[in-house]
Scaffold this active site. Structure first.
Site, PDB file in Angstrom:
ATOM      1  N   CYS A 132       0.804  -1.225   0.000  1.00 30.64           N
ATOM      2  CA  CYS A 132       0.000   0.000   0.000  1.00 30.64           C
ATOM      3  C   CYS A 132       0.840   1.281   0.000  1.00 30.64           C
ATOM      4  O   CYS A 132       1.426   1.617  -1.013  1.00 30.64           O
ATOM      5  CB  CYS A 132      -0.975  -0.044   1.166  1.00 30.64           C
ATOM      6  SG  CYS A 132      -2.393   1.023   0.924  1.00 30.64           S
ATOM      7  N   HIS A 134      -3.649  -5.460   2.472  1.00 32.56           N
ATOM      8  CA  HIS A 134      -3.316  -5.571   3.899  1.00 32.56           C
ATOM      9  C   HIS A 134      -3.978  -6.834   4.445  1.00 32.56           C
ATOM     10  O   HIS A 134      -4.630  -7.567   3.730  1.00 32.56           O
ATOM     11  CB  HIS A 134      -3.908  -4.385   4.678  1.00 32.56           C
ATOM     12  CG  HIS A 134      -3.372  -3.058   4.325  1.00 32.56           C
ATOM     13  ND1 HIS A 134      -2.143  -2.600   4.744  1.00 32.56           N
ATOM     14  CD2 HIS A 134      -3.912  -2.058   3.584  1.00 32.56           C
ATOM     15  CE1 HIS A 134      -1.964  -1.363   4.294  1.00 32.56           C
ATOM     16  NE2 HIS A 134      -3.005  -1.015   3.593  1.00 32.56           N
TER      17      HIS A 134
HETATM   18  N1  GLN Z   1      -1.946   6.963   2.200  1.00 32.80           N
HETATM   19  C1  GLN Z   1      -2.096   6.057   1.068  1.00 32.80           C
HETATM   20  C2  GLN Z   1      -3.527   6.153   0.487  1.00 32.80           C
HETATM   21  O1  GLN Z   1      -4.417   6.640   1.151  1.00 32.80           O
HETATM   22  C3  GLN Z   1      -1.791   4.640   1.490  1.00 32.80           C
HETATM   23  C4  GLN Z   1      -2.749   4.100   2.555  1.00 32.80           C
HETATM   24  C5  GLN Z   1      -2.301   2.778   3.174  1.00 32.80           C
HETATM   25  O2  GLN Z   1      -1.105   2.447   3.257  1.00 32.80           O
HETATM   26  N2  GLN Z   1      -3.305   1.991   3.669  1.00 32.80           N
HETATM   27  O3  GLN Z   1      -3.758   5.712  -0.624  1.00 32.80           O
END
Ligand code: GLN
Length: 249
Positions: A93, A194
């Site tokens: 992510c 995740h």
């Molecule tokens: N901040 C990034 C987004 O909102 C990644 C979010 C995350 O790692 N869950 O896309």
């Protein structure tokens, strides 16, 4: 065999228990008699090329990404060299986004990426949240499913010749439109999934471990199968949730 894992920014990018991925790699290696040494590579800490058999970076909100982006850009050469030399890599992510060319966050601020993966990411007005199911073929003819959870504003647009990690069966994926999720360059894989990802996808945990061992041995070894009943149950629950969520494509 001892393998060395470089955990990038564990104190900044560790959202949704992504640290669990390291725990699973370490245990699955130990159950085959291998030792895993995990070394933190965070802000201001050096990244020596050739030191790591696998690099790992977890996810994080825009704020944490902004706190590490410049330091990661300064480490770009080391990460790119490690990947080019055949080290394995898993990026999740927020970490995945920063290994592309750039990430424009929710407030329109452009964060530099290191250009390992051929894509750019731009945050949209809505968040892509929910369970995800992918169909992958990391080895020719070997079709597997990956199940996980996504929560991102970022829309990741792969270059036309980029290799995705998998096809979206249910969920949003990279951008909610293309039908693809994640990206792969050799032994380096990035994904929005995740969960943490590895406990509920034991085949993928072993594929990644075999890639890290291949960096040491020259080729990926056959790993003895483990009693993965619990892991496979977790996969089935996660996959069913993704399919019943109605995001089926
Ligand atoms: N901040 C990034 C987004 O909102 C990644 C979010 C995350 O790692 N869950 O896309």
């Amino acid at each position: 065999m001892k393998i060395v894992v470089g955990h990038l920014y564990p104190d900044y990018l560790n959202i949704y228990a992504d640290r669990g991925n390291i725990a699973v790699l370490t245990r699955r290696a130990a159950w085959r008699g291998h030792e895993v040494e995990v070394r933190s590579v965070s802000v201001g800490e050096p990244l020596h090329a050739g030191e790591h058999d696998l690099l790992y970076v977890g996810g994080g909100q825009d704020r944490e990404q902004a706190l590490v982006a410049q330091d990661l850009a300064a480490k770009a050469e080391g990460v790119l060299e490690a990947a080019a030399d055949g080290a394995a890599l898993l990026a999740v992510c927020g970490g995945y986004q920063l290994l592309g060319r750039s990430y424009r966050d929710f407030h329109g601020d452009e964060l530099p990426g290191i250009g390992l993966f051929p894509f750019d990411t731009v945050a949209g007005a809505t968040r892509m949240i929910g369970d995800v199911l992918l169909e992958c073929e990391l080895e020719p003819g070997d079709r597997r499913t990956l199940a996980g959870f996504e929560n991102h504003a970022g829309r990741t647009r792969l270059d036309p010749d980029a290799q995705p990690l998998g096809r979206v069966v249910a969920g949003f994926g990279n951008d909610g439109e293309s039908g693809w999720e994640g990206c792969r360059v050799g032994r380096a894989v990035g994904t929005y999934l995740h969960g943490p990802l590895l406990p509920r996808n034991p085949w993928f945990a072993d594929w990644l471990l075999a890639q890290a061992l291949a960096h040491r041995l020259g080729e990926a070894p056959q790993l003895d199968p483990l009693a993965d009943d619990l892991e496979l149950q977790a996969h089935a629950v996660s996959a069913r949730r993704a399919e019943t969520r109605g995001g089926r494509r």
